[in-house]
Motif scaffolding. Sequence first.
Motif, PDB file in Angstrom:
ATOM      1  N   VAL A  25      -3.589 -38.061 -25.906  1.00 33.45           N
ATOM      2  CA  VAL A  25      -2.552 -39.090 -25.815  1.00 33.45           C
ATOM      3  C   VAL A  25      -1.206 -38.527 -26.284  1.00 33.45           C
ATOM      4  O   VAL A  25      -0.167 -38.737 -25.654  1.00 33.45           O
ATOM      5  N   ALA A  26      -1.242 -37.801 -27.422  1.00 33.74           N
ATOM      6  CA  ALA A  26       0.002 -37.218 -27.945  1.00 33.74           C
ATOM      7  C   ALA A  26       0.580 -36.202 -26.976  1.00 33.74           C
ATOM      8  O   ALA A  26       1.800 -36.139 -26.764  1.00 33.74           O
ATOM      9  N   ALA A  27      -0.284 -35.390 -26.372  1.00 36.27           N
ATOM     10  CA  ALA A  27       0.191 -34.381 -25.422  1.00 36.27           C
ATOM     11  C   ALA A  27       0.850 -35.037 -24.217  1.00 36.27           C
ATOM     12  O   ALA A  27       1.887 -34.566 -23.719  1.00 36.27           O
ATOM     13  N   SER A  28       0.268 -36.127 -23.754  1.00 35.17           N
ATOM     14  CA  SER A  28       0.833 -36.795 -22.569  1.00 35.17           C
ATOM     15  C   SER A  28       2.221 -37.347 -22.848  1.00 35.17           C
ATOM     16  O   SER A  28       3.074 -37.380 -21.952  1.00 35.17           O
ATOM     17  N   ARG A  29       2.470 -37.775 -24.092  1.00 36.54           N
ATOM     18  CA  ARG A  29       3.804 -38.281 -24.433  1.00 36.54           C
ATOM     19  C   ARG A  29       4.860 -37.184 -24.336  1.00 36.54           C
ATOM     20  O   ARG A  29       6.039 -37.465 -24.129  1.00 36.54           O
ATOM     21  N   ASP A 286       3.544 -38.230 -35.450  1.00 35.77           N
ATOM     22  CA  ASP A 286       2.267 -38.287 -36.152  1.00 35.77           C
ATOM     23  C   ASP A 286       1.588 -36.924 -36.150  1.00 35.77           C
ATOM     24  O   ASP A 286       2.091 -35.958 -35.569  1.00 35.77           O
ATOM     25  N   GLN A 287       0.415 -36.854 -36.800  1.00 31.36           N
ATOM     26  CA  GLN A 287      -0.268 -35.570 -36.924  1.00 31.36           C
ATOM     27  C   GLN A 287      -0.698 -35.007 -35.572  1.00 31.36           C
ATOM     28  O   GLN A 287      -0.738 -33.784 -35.389  1.00 31.36           O
ATOM     29  N   PHE A 288      -0.986 -35.869 -34.612  1.00 31.62           N
ATOM     30  CA  PHE A 288      -1.450 -35.395 -33.309  1.00 31.62           C
ATOM     31  C   PHE A 288      -0.307 -34.763 -32.514  1.00 31.62           C
ATOM     32  O   PHE A 288      -0.467 -33.686 -31.926  1.00 31.62           O
ATOM     33  N   GLU A 289       0.849 -35.416 -32.513  1.00 28.61           N
ATOM     34  CA  GLU A 289       2.004 -34.802 -31.856  1.00 28.61           C
ATOM     35  C   GLU A 289       2.417 -33.524 -32.581  1.00 28.61           C
ATOM     36  O   GLU A 289       2.790 -32.535 -31.937  1.00 28.61           O
ATOM     37  N   ALA A 294       2.962 -27.685 -32.378  1.00 29.56           N
ATOM     38  CA  ALA A 294       2.711 -26.363 -32.952  1.00 29.56           C
ATOM     39  C   ALA A 294       1.993 -25.445 -31.963  1.00 29.56           C
ATOM     40  O   ALA A 294       2.415 -24.307 -31.735  1.00 29.56           O
ATOM     41  N   VAL A 295       0.908 -25.927 -31.342  1.00 34.71           N
ATOM     42  CA  VAL A 295       0.140 -25.049 -30.457  1.00 34.71           C
ATOM     43  C   VAL A 295       0.898 -24.760 -29.164  1.00 34.71           C
ATOM     44  O   VAL A 295       0.646 -23.745 -28.513  1.00 34.71           O
ATOM     45  N   ALA A 296       1.837 -25.639 -28.808  1.00 37.35           N
ATOM     46  CA  ALA A 296       2.650 -25.411 -27.604  1.00 37.35           C
ATOM     47  C   ALA A 296       3.864 -24.524 -27.875  1.00 37.35           C
ATOM     48  O   ALA A 296       4.613 -24.198 -26.947  1.00 37.35           O
ATOM     49  N   GLY A 297       4.070 -24.152 -29.142  1.00 38.45           N
ATOM     50  CA  GLY A 297       5.211 -23.312 -29.474  1.00 38.45           C
ATOM     51  C   GLY A 297       6.506 -24.065 -29.608  1.00 38.45           C
ATOM     52  O   GLY A 297       7.585 -23.466 -29.604  1.00 38.45           O
ATOM     53  N   TRP A 298       6.439 -25.384 -29.730  1.00 36.66           N
ATOM     54  CA  TRP A 298       7.632 -26.206 -29.918  1.00 36.66           C
ATOM     55  C   TRP A 298       7.994 -26.267 -31.404  1.00 36.66           C
ATOM     56  O   TRP A 298       7.177 -25.983 -32.277  1.00 36.66           O
ATOM     57  N   PRO A 299       9.235 -26.695 -31.705  1.00 35.68           N
ATOM     58  CA  PRO A 299       9.580 -26.923 -33.113  1.00 35.68           C
ATOM     59  C   PRO A 299       8.744 -28.068 -33.686  1.00 35.68           C
ATOM     60  O   PRO A 299       8.398 -29.020 -32.965  1.00 35.68           O
ATOM     61  N   LEU A 300       8.438 -27.991 -34.967  1.00 26.60           N
ATOM     62  CA  LEU A 300       7.741 -29.094 -35.623  1.00 26.60           C
ATOM     63  C   LEU A 300       8.650 -30.310 -35.702  1.00 26.60           C
ATOM     64  O   LEU A 300       9.870 -30.182 -35.799  1.00 26.60           O
TER      65      LEU A 300
END
Length: 356
Positions: A25-29, A286-289, A294-300
């Motif tokens: 769900v977080a990834a889809s957002r 949230d923790q899921f986003e 992080a795993v996608a290499g985006w900024p936290l």
Amino acid sequence: MTDPLRTGATIGILGGGQLGRMLSVAASRLGFKCHIFEPGAAPPASQVADITTCAPYEDTAALQSFARSVDVVTYEFENIPTSALDCVEAIVPIRPGREALRVSQDRLTEKTFLQDLGLTVAPFSDVTDAASLDAALQRIGAPAILKTRRFGYDGKGQARIMARENAASALADMSGQPSILEGFVNFSHEVSVIAARSSDGAVACFDPGENVHKDGILRTTQVPARLSGAQRTDAVLLAGKILNALDYVGVMGVELFVTPQGLVVNEIAPRVHNSGHWTQNGCMVDQFEQHIRAVAGWPLGDGTRHCDIVMENLIGDDMDRVPDLARDGTAALHLYGKAEVKPGRKMGHVNRVVQS
């Protein structure tokens, strides 16, 4: 993989339970697709993910096909067979990395790793048979708790030894599996830190939450936790120390006992964590986003808490309360879509806003 993933990329998730569902769900957002790999049929994550592969972790061809279809792989639980990880990693990066899994899959390895970092843990000793258990009890004393070194969760794979006379029964409960004896810690309460680390080494931690367990299963997490300012700082710093030592990328749960002498590390979980579910309604990110970032290499993202929250797990027959909870204007329901209600099974959770 060095560049941040672009929108439209596919993230592979090993495991299709509720954590995989909420990661999807977080990834889809953020515009990502998710491909779930799960041995069980019709897992909860399949209801929201783009693609689901249902195959055993021993199915090399299915694993290879899965790995070729995604841009990066993460996981929702730590007990994935090494052979499956070898197969996937030969094709696509796995985040968090293998070292975190190696450490966390074995309780003896984990305790040794934490102790070598200079962190305080419960007294522990390796147990392989009756003689080594007797020697461990002589050194650590009773009461103590005997745990299987591998697997076991939500109170499974554990036996309390209240007196040395209970040792034989506890050892029998381990069914011959290598085990570890841990001494009891005199603690006032348990807290956990949900911490994240990005691929460039940046670390961000959510506020520590205070946990209450019943029958070995987490029942509630409340934020803010009962901690002094110094304790809160120590909790965050030690979580960061663990992440950096593992060169970690993603979200990790770090469980801590609060004692008069300081914080004692209970265990680490190299994944998003049940005690971090409060972040879904207590933070902008949230923790899921945060894990997906992080795993996608985006900024936290900014995980600053904007309200006080009590998270309550809905376990088994707690599902009978859903109609009433749905009428509660202070409660946010998160249901996992599991088809069958079973005693002790986590069916969902509710985040209740305590104050704005």
